[in-house]
Design an enzyme around this catalytic site. Structure first.
Site, PDB file in Angstrom:
ATOM      1  CB  CYS A 174      13.069  29.869  50.510  1.00 27.21           C
ATOM      2  SG  CYS A 174      11.671  29.201  51.393  1.00 27.21           S
ATOM      3  CG  HIS A 361       8.639  32.011  48.244  1.00 25.82           C
ATOM      4  ND1 HIS A 361       9.234  31.493  47.114  1.00 25.82           N
ATOM      5  CD2 HIS A 361       9.093  31.254  49.281  1.00 25.82           C
ATOM      6  CE1 HIS A 361      10.018  30.481  47.456  1.00 25.82           C
ATOM      7  NE2 HIS A 361       9.948  30.317  48.770  1.00 25.82           N
ATOM      8  CD  GLU A 362       8.523  32.091  53.266  1.00 23.80           C
ATOM      9  OE1 GLU A 362       8.177  31.030  53.814  1.00 23.80           O
ATOM     10  OE2 GLU A 362       9.638  32.237  52.733  1.00 23.80           O
ATOM     11  CG  HIS A 365       7.057  27.432  51.437  1.00 23.20           C
ATOM     12  ND1 HIS A 365       7.459  26.454  50.551  1.00 23.20           N
ATOM     13  CD2 HIS A 365       8.053  28.365  51.434  1.00 23.20           C
ATOM     14  CE1 HIS A 365       8.641  26.756  50.051  1.00 23.20           C
ATOM     15  NE2 HIS A 365       9.022  27.917  50.566  1.00 23.20           N
ATOM     16  CG  HIS A 371      12.055  25.962  47.378  1.00 23.13           C
ATOM     17  ND1 HIS A 371      13.010  25.804  48.353  1.00 23.13           N
ATOM     18  CD2 HIS A 371      11.316  27.035  47.758  1.00 23.13           C
ATOM     19  CE1 HIS A 371      12.871  26.740  49.265  1.00 23.13           C
ATOM     20  NE2 HIS A 371      11.835  27.497  48.931  1.00 23.13           N
TER      21      HIS A 371
END
EC number: 3.4.24.-
Length: 950
Positions: A174, A361-362, A365, A371
């Site tokens: 990432c 995961h994205e 964000h 993280h």
């Protein structure tokens, strides 16, 4: 942004201690009562309803029983797939058939197991069982008719467990920096005294603004876009493949470890037939993200109520994406942009079924999650393991807790702060996402080809479920390579087992072990945020009695409650400074690392121009400049939201409170500034000024204690900028507003003792200056008249406390009953006739003037006159022995410089420099701006130091 780390091993490598192959060819057998029905669905077949299905898979010396139920809740009712480009066609019929494909469930009645598969064209998907992940898919050479027969249809079942033996070191996938921002600090502050999260809720249709500290279901309406490279690579299976990825991501967001009920709902899928119809996709990940965000914004609907409106958009591409320093990028998104139509988007580089984890995961964000290895997370929750969703080196998901405590805390604060209010509306027509594990639809061979290209095969002797090792070529030699992702969930890993989140687990009945969550008892109240002046105490409760499990509902309702404490006034409140002013002053001397400000900067609160959402941030302005900054992500609990409001800040949110400081109280200040008063303890003073001379003209003197101040200057004939401007001076004659023939065109806040005056600026037809709370210092209002000298029309009103012995019968009144002030002189037009027995002459002393010096020894003067009963001067009629003083000594001690200790030398050898803290301290130890001390006597702050030669 996810980065891709590829490890390469020789093809002959075999995991140490491994005695069984990591994949087997299996034939799934349907074991539910309806054994005569269809075993796999094909597009165009009839719907079998909501009945459960049971499949037996024998592999790895055990039996796996997949208990499956239809699960397409991640698809909106109005879901449609659309081609953009050539040919242009809608595929709504195909989309409707896909709703029947997806199932989810459990393995061998194991509570911690997980299954998500598609039954279209065979058993395809993934499942997890007892620490291993399994991916199942039909063998590529198995014909469709074979796959439809009851006990035939060869499938490849792959198992992945913990990696054993040599492996490449995983790198961060990432590109989002593992740093922090003020929002993260604010989110984690409540968790510092404890290391637990908060609870949330189950599904129910809601709309409007979310209440603070309340668990409410959220629905993330999602647009899924696949570019030309995806269309060419996946062909006819693309739509099914994309929905399989989203189904896996949606299930991750429904896990209770995220401590919020998040529902991923796909409202539309766009397949781009040629590159000209979509956004420009290049190897530059950041530029591609910018292009995609702008492109999707133009396509989105205006109203959130439209069935095809989306809250976030995701682009999938086969393009190799590059970040700032590496081309191992797998995904990119902006942090904290959910509900921002222009920036709520992400880009994913497709590398097979593991792209589902990249997607989750994205999207994390976008929900403001950093993280897990950021310093502030470790300070609060300790060092977190690398097997959570927001780990920068995601390798294997913790099946019990896919989301870390830090991620859960930050998304909870993000939603509680109002940043997720667009997610409150439940889609009217959600697209049903597949609930089948991806390993049931995609074989190990297919997973390798999806990740590494056509021709890639699974490497022999892989450890079950942990990492997918596939064949490839490097420098002409056959090698094994991995991207550190586990086998797809649902891949078989032995008899009665399959892969789930990187572990091989038993199969189980999903419904038998479903547990809905319930609130535990309230925890005790914590410490008070302030020692005086009105603080706040918090208490929390957890959704842990029991904790939801196996798809059970999360708790719904209030998870944090609060109460007021230490309401007695602070001893320092007599100075007139607000608590927010004190918090800003604590940063005096901090220039925010910018050369636009000096180290002598003094900070004051900024109120005007601050959005309601940011009222509880510590936003301060450098005094005497227009520069302002967020000096702290939130003010101390108990700080007033605004100077003219009784609401207070609690955990960064503005909460209603009474004028008595109690949260939930309905007491209000009356016009006299008395809490709970009846407006009878004060008198209203009004006046009008209309006849100016060129320059500054006195309008009215407002005494200390005045409240509900309202001064308005109406532009001549409604004009804006009629060359008449309000001005304000303090008791020392210093202009606070529009002095020295320099006027302010914009809205401003004028901080005075005890209150804040809101100034409208000169850019309005009615120029105004207003304050609701009592001022603790006298002020003088003037009007500056220049230019064409158009007549001003200044009306003023304020309230003054009544004198204890005031006789209303002799008080002059206007016809409306209010005392009238004409340039601060009471109108005597209705004066009552005076009695004959007039009192003797007396001394009349005026107000003390300003001190002759700002500090040190000075003098104050005032006028003293002898007046007889009619008010005429005549000094001979007064007693000289009782004449009041005309002069007196004044002045406080001058501010002094206070020095700290020298710092160590900046270098260990040679010539360096050292510095020491330097503060300007006023009377009583109060920290002042540096320009208030004698700069001519400023001690040396920076000096050279020479140590041993280098």
């Amino acid at each position: 942004m996810l980065l891709l780390g590829i490890s390469i091993l020789a093809l002959a490598w075999r995991p140490a201690g491994s005695s069984e192959p990591e994949w087997e060819v299996v034939v799934p057998i349907r074991r539910d009562p309806d054994i005569n029905g269809r075993h796999y669905y094909r597009r165009g077949t009839e719907d079998s309803g909501d009945q459960g299905l049971i499949f037996q898979i024998t592999a790895f010396q055990q039996d796996f029983y997949l208990h499956l139920t239809p699960d397409a809740q991640f698809l909106a009712p109005a879901f449609a797939t659309e081609y953009l480009g050539v040919p242009l066609q809608r595929l709504t019929g195909s989309s409707l058939d896909l709703r029947r494909c997806f199932y989810s469930g459990y393995v061998n009645a194991e509570p911690d197991s997980f299954a998500a598969v598609s039954l279209c064209g065979g058993l395809r998907g993934a499942f997890g069982y007892r620490g291993a992940e399994y991916v199942i898919s039909p063998l590529p050479n198995t014909s469709a008719p074979e796959a439809q027969r009851h006990s035939q249809g060869a499938h490849l079942l792959q198992r992945r467990g913990a990696p054993v033996g040599p492996s490449g070191d995983p790198t961060s996938r990432c590109g989002v920096a593992s740093g922090w921002n003020p929002a993260i600090l604010r989110a984690l502050d409540p968790y510092k005294p404890r290391r637990t999260g908060a609870g949330e809720s189950h599904n129910r249709r809601r709309s409007g603004r979310a209440k603070r500290f309340v668990s409410i279901p959220r629905y993330v309406e999602t647009l899924v876009v696949a570019d030309e490279s995806m269309v060419k690579f996946h062909g006819a299976d693309l739509e099914h493949y994309l929905l399989t990825l989203l189904a896996t991501a949606a299930r991750l967001y429904r896990h209770p470890s995220i401590l919020n009920p998040i529902n991923i709902v796909v409202v539309k899928v766009l397949l781009l037939g040629d590159r000209d119809t979509g956004p420009k996709v290049t190897g530059n990940a950041a530029l591609t993200l910018r292009n995609f965000c702008a492109w999707q914004k133009k396509l989105n609907k205006v109203s959130d109520k439209h069935p095809e409106y989306w809250d976030t958009a995701i682009l999938f591409t086969r393009q190799d994406l590059c970040g700032a320093t590496t081309c191992d990028t797998l995904g990119m998104a902006d942090v904290g942009t959910m509900c921002d139509p222009k920036r709520s988007c992400s880009v994913i580089e497709d590398d097979g079924l593991p792209s589902a984890f990249t997607t989750a995961h994205e999207l994390g964000h976008v929900f403001n999650m950093p993280h897990d290895n950021v310093k502030v997370c470790e300070e609060v929750f300790g060092k977190l393991r690398a097997n959570h969703m927001m780990s920068p080196t995601l390798i294997q998901i913790d099946r019990a807790n896919p989301w870390s405590a830090c991620s859960a805390a930050i998304i909870t604060d993000f939603l509680d702060s109002g940043h997720g209010d667009c997610l409150l509306d439940q889609p009217s027509k959600p697209i049903t996402l597949p609930e089948d594990l991806p390993g049931t639809s995609y074989s190990l061979s297919q997973q390798c080809e999806l990740a590494f290209g056509v021709g890639s095969k699974p490497c022999p002797y892989m450890q079950y479920c942990t990492k997918l090792w596939c064949t490839g070529k490097a420098k002409g030699q056959m090698v094994c390579q991995t991207r550190h992702f586990p086998w797809a969930d649902g891949t078989s890993c032995g008899e009665g087992k399959f892969c789930l989140k990187g572990a091989c687990v038993e199969r189980h009945n999903p419904n038998k072990y479903r547990v809905d969550g319930s609130w535990a008892k309230w925890e005790p109240y914590g410490s008070c945020s302030r020692t005086c002046g009105g603080g706040v105490q918090l208490a929390r409760r957890q959704c842990s009695n029991p904790t939801p499990a196996n798809g059970g509902k999360y708790c719904e309702g209030v998870r944090v409650k609060y109460r007021s404490c230490n309401l007695e006034p602070c001893p320092s409140s007599a100075s007139g400074k607000s608590f927010r002013e004190e918090q800003c002053e604590a940063f005096n001397g901090y220039n925010h690392s910018t050369n636009r400000l000096t180290l002598a900067v003094a900070w004051v609160p900024k109120y005007s121009g601050v959005s309601p959402r940011d009222k509880c941030k510590l936003i301060c302005r450098a005094n005497g400049t227009g520069y302002f900054y967020v000096l702290a992500p939130k003010v101390v609990d108990g700080t007033l939201c605004t100077p003219d409001s009784t609401s207070v800040c609690v955990q960064g949110k503005c909460i209603k409170a009474g004028c008595d400081g109690n949260l939930g109280s309905k007491k209000k200040f009356d016009k006299c500034g008395v809490c709970g008063g009846d407006n009878k303890s004060c008198k209203r003073v009004t006046g009008l000024f209309t006849k100016p001379m060129h320059g500054y003209n006195f309008v009215v003197a407002i005494p200390a204690g005045a409240s509900s101040i309202d001064i308005r200057q109406r532009g001549y004939k409604g004009l804006i900028g009629d060359d008449n401007y309000l001005a304000l001076k303090n008791s020392q004659g210093k202009y606070l507003l529009n002095g020295h023939f320099v006027v302010s065109a914009v809205e401003r806040d004028l901080v005075v003792k005890g209150s804040v005056l809101r100034y409208s600026g000169t850019g309005t037809a009615v120029e105004s200056l207003q304050a609701s709370r009592p001022i603790l210092e006298p002020l003088t209002v003037e009007v500056l008249s220049v230019g064409k000298m158009t007549p001003p029309r200044v009306r003023y009103s304020f309230y003054l406390p009544k004198e204890p012995r005031e006789d209303k019968s002799t008080r002059p009144k206007d016809p409306r009953g209010s005392p009238v002030l004409r340039n601060s002189v009471l109108s005597l037009s209705n004066q009552v006739e005076q009695p004959d027995n007039r009192p003797p002459a007396r001394w009349v002393a005026g107000s003390w003037g300003p001190c002759s010096v700002s500090c040190g020894s000075g003098l104050q003067k005032r006028a003293v006159d002898c007046r007889d009963s009619p008010g005429q001067q005549g000094a001979s009629a007064c007693d000289v022995d009782h004449r009041p003083l005309e002069k007196r000594a004044c002045g406080e001690p001058c501010p002094t410089w206070e020095l700290g200790n020298w710092s160590p030398c900046s270098k260990s050898c040679g010539r360096g420099f050292k510095r020491r803290p330097l503060k300007c301290v006023g009377h009583g130890g109060r920290l002042l701006a540096r320009d208030q001390c004698d700069l001519r006597r400023k001690p040396q702050e920076l000096d050279f130091c020479v140590l041993r030669p280098c």
